[in-house]
Design a protein around this motif. Structure first.
Motif, PDB file in Angstrom:
ATOM      1  N   GLY A  55       0.800  -1.095  -0.157  1.00 50.84           N
ATOM      2  CA  GLY A  55      -0.026   0.012  -0.156  1.00 50.84           C
ATOM      3  C   GLY A  55       0.984   1.164   0.003  1.00 50.84           C
ATOM      4  N   SER A  58       2.335   1.830  -3.703  1.00 45.68           N
ATOM      5  CA  SER A  58       1.426   1.880  -4.453  1.00 45.68           C
ATOM      6  C   SER A  58       0.961   3.461  -4.370  1.00 45.68           C
ATOM      7  N   SER A  59       0.748   4.009  -3.055  1.00 51.69           N
ATOM      8  CA  SER A  59       0.441   5.240  -2.880  1.00 51.69           C
ATOM      9  C   SER A  59       1.520   6.269  -3.309  1.00 51.69           C
ATOM     10  N   ALA A  63       1.123   8.935  -6.369  1.00 55.10           N
ATOM     11  CA  ALA A  63       1.449  10.311  -6.431  1.00 55.10           C
ATOM     12  C   ALA A  63       2.126  11.241  -7.370  1.00 55.10           C
ATOM     13  N   PRO A 111       1.258   4.700   6.331  1.00 57.12           N
ATOM     14  CA  PRO A 111       0.600   5.513   5.105  1.00 57.12           C
ATOM     15  C   PRO A 111       0.083   6.732   5.519  1.00 57.12           C
ATOM     16  N   THR A 150      -9.727   2.227   1.242  1.00 53.83           N
ATOM     17  CA  THR A 150      -8.223   1.526   0.818  1.00 53.83           C
ATOM     18  C   THR A 150      -7.882   0.966   2.137  1.00 53.83           C
ATOM     19  N   LEU A 152      -5.321  -0.206   4.526  1.00 52.94           N
ATOM     20  CA  LEU A 152      -3.838   0.298   4.513  1.00 52.94           C
ATOM     21  C   LEU A 152      -3.004  -0.709   5.403  1.00 52.94           C
TER      22      LEU A 152
END
Length: 492
Positions: A55, A58-59, A63, A111, A150, A152
């Motif tokens: 996660g 991917s974040s 971005a 996260p 989502t 996390l």
């Protein structure tokens, strides 16, 4: 197009000493020699990382790809390895360069929605490390869900009970996983709306206790939730029993309440509360000393309870009667009572039935005395001579009443003679014969002469068979004969 990007990067890409990947979406389209040596021939970026950290990766990449950031630095663990520090930046034409910069610093990898939980760049505190070690021993689940749903974080040994592995759900959307109307969906929506939740449930053969807490940013807006579930199977049987008892309380005329040493009500439940015009839970938080300041019996009971005494008391409220079992609870060291519990039972019906029964018994006793008076009258037939004609059977109760009345009459009238006439008695048993003997002896003890008359053949035979000594008694075949003897004796 990726080839154009690769040629555009030129020697920078091939000459980079650190592992460097060129990524489109999740696909690794190129890598340098250092990446090949460190990471192998990877085709998927996310597959390189531990499931729990996908996660984060991917974040960070999203971005950069969306233009929200020109560079993103993050820490993530390679699958089965320690955490590393990474940098991602746009490579043009939708591509992303991802470089491994070396070992990650000992900082919390959090996260973005969970950033308010710790200070920025704060090293992982010792308490976090210790809690992590304890959590590894628990049969529990720790999860976190962002505002958009989502997932996390998804960690814990307890996931195995649902056929899941740690991190398997990270990156997926909870609103797609949880169906409408499910408890998980409802609690997630409520927690993301800002509500702190505590609950429990039975899943198959397991009993789970869970807590959901909203995470807020500096502005106070909820950005995510953190949830924790603990499997407490060793207490599941007791918990189920407790739930069954609570359900029974909703049906039975009982009330259970608890109060601390300051008088604050901590618990108030049970169907019996409705008989007092109180709804379950209505008293919680109120001070019972103030509420019942005019009840001296309540104050006295609480004084006994907080002195450590366990007892049962009965009290009345308006038209209802209650039986209270009061139980004191001491502190951890047993030094003082910190709380009392009470189980109150509505016994109004029992009290009313008891009152009616006592009234009926009193009426019966009064009627029995009247019957004895009618069936065993004490008659003064001559000055100083009393006659008691007996009718029917003679038992202990009747003999006692007769003896009391007869002795009162003998003393009050200063009688010299008493005749017990048995003409109306057909049969006697050993007990009845003994009662007659006792009556005659008592009469003689107060100074009167006792005579028996009207003894029939069957009664006489029974007394002989039973061995009742009547030889010392004056007996006459009829009441008239007994009276003639007494009158004749007085004339002489």
């Amino acid at each position: 197009m990726m080839g154009d990007i690769h040629r555009h990067l030129g020697g920078v890409f091939d000459g980079c000493p650190d592992p460097l990947l060129l990524v489109e979406g999740d696909v690794v389209v190129a890598h340098n020699e250092a990446a090949s040596a460190a990471l192998g021939e990877a085709e998927s970026l996310l597959a390189l990382f531990d499931a729990a950290d996908r996660g984060v990766v991917s974040s960070a990449c999203a971005a950069v790809a969306s233009g929200q950031s020109t560079k993103s630095t993050f820490s993530a663990r390679l699958a089965g390895k320690t955490s590393k520090r990474w940098t991602a930046w746009p490579a043009g034409h939708g591509g992303i360069c991802v470089r491994m910069d070396g070992p990650a610093e000992p900082r919390a990898d959090i996260p973005a929605p969970l950033a308010p939980l710790v200070e920025k760049d704060e090293p992982v505190p010792l308490r976090t490390v210790l809690l992590g070690k304890i959590f590894d021993r628990f049969d529990g689940i720790l999860w976190s869900i962002a505002k958009d749903g989502t997932i996390l974080i998804s960690e814990g040994k307890g996931l195995a009970h649902f056929g899941l592995t740690p991190g398997a759900l990270v990156g997926r959307n909870a609103f797609q996983l949880y169906p409408h109307g499910s408890v998980a969906r409802e609690e997630t929506e409520r927690a993301l709306a800002g509500e702190e939740l505590y609950g429990d449930s039975i899943e198959g053969m397991s009993y789970w206790i869970r807590r959901l807490t909203p995470v807020r940013d500096a502005a106070g807006d909820v950005t995510a939730i953190v949830g924790f579930s603990l499997r407490a199977n060793e207490n599941s049987e007791e918990t189920l029993q407790a739930k069954a008892l609570i359900r029974a309380l909703s049906e039975l005329p009982l009330a259970i309440w608890a109060m601390d040493a300051n008088g604050t009500c901590k618990m108030s439940l049970g169907n019996g509360l409705k008989d007092l015009g109180i709804m379950p839970g209505e008293l919680v938080g109120k001070n019972l000393y103030e509420l019942y300041s005019g009840r001296e019996d309540f104050k006295a009971d609480m004084k006994r309870a907080f002195a450590g005494e366990q007892f049962v008391s009965e009290t009345s409220f308006v038209t209802t009667h209650w039986r209270n079992t009061i139980i004191p609870v001491r502190d951890t060291f047993g030094e003082r009572v910190v709380r009392i519990y009470s189980v109150a039972e509505n016994v109004t019906d029992r009290v009313e039935n008891q009152r009616r029964l006592e009234e009926q018994l009193a009426l019966i006793q009064s009627q029995q005395q009247a019957i004895v008076g009618l069936s065993s009258p004490v008659i003064e037939v001559w000055q100083g001579v009393l006659v008691v004609p007996l009718i029917g059977s003679i038992d202990q109760a009747r003999a006692s009443i007769l003896l009391e009345r007869l002795l009162t009459e003998v003393v009050g009238r200063q009688s010299s003679s008493v005749i017990l006439d048995l003409t109306g008695v057909d049969t006697v048993d050993a007990e009845a014969a003994q009662h007659l003997s006792n009556v005659m002896r008592s009469v003689e003890l107060v100074g009167a002469t006792g005579l028996l008359s009207g003894i029939g053949p069957s009664v006489a035979k029974t007394m002989v068979d039973l061995g009742v000594d009547m030889q010392s008694r004056r007996t006459y075949p009829t009441l008239a004969e007994a009276l003639r003897r007494l009158i004749g004796a007085r004339k002489r």
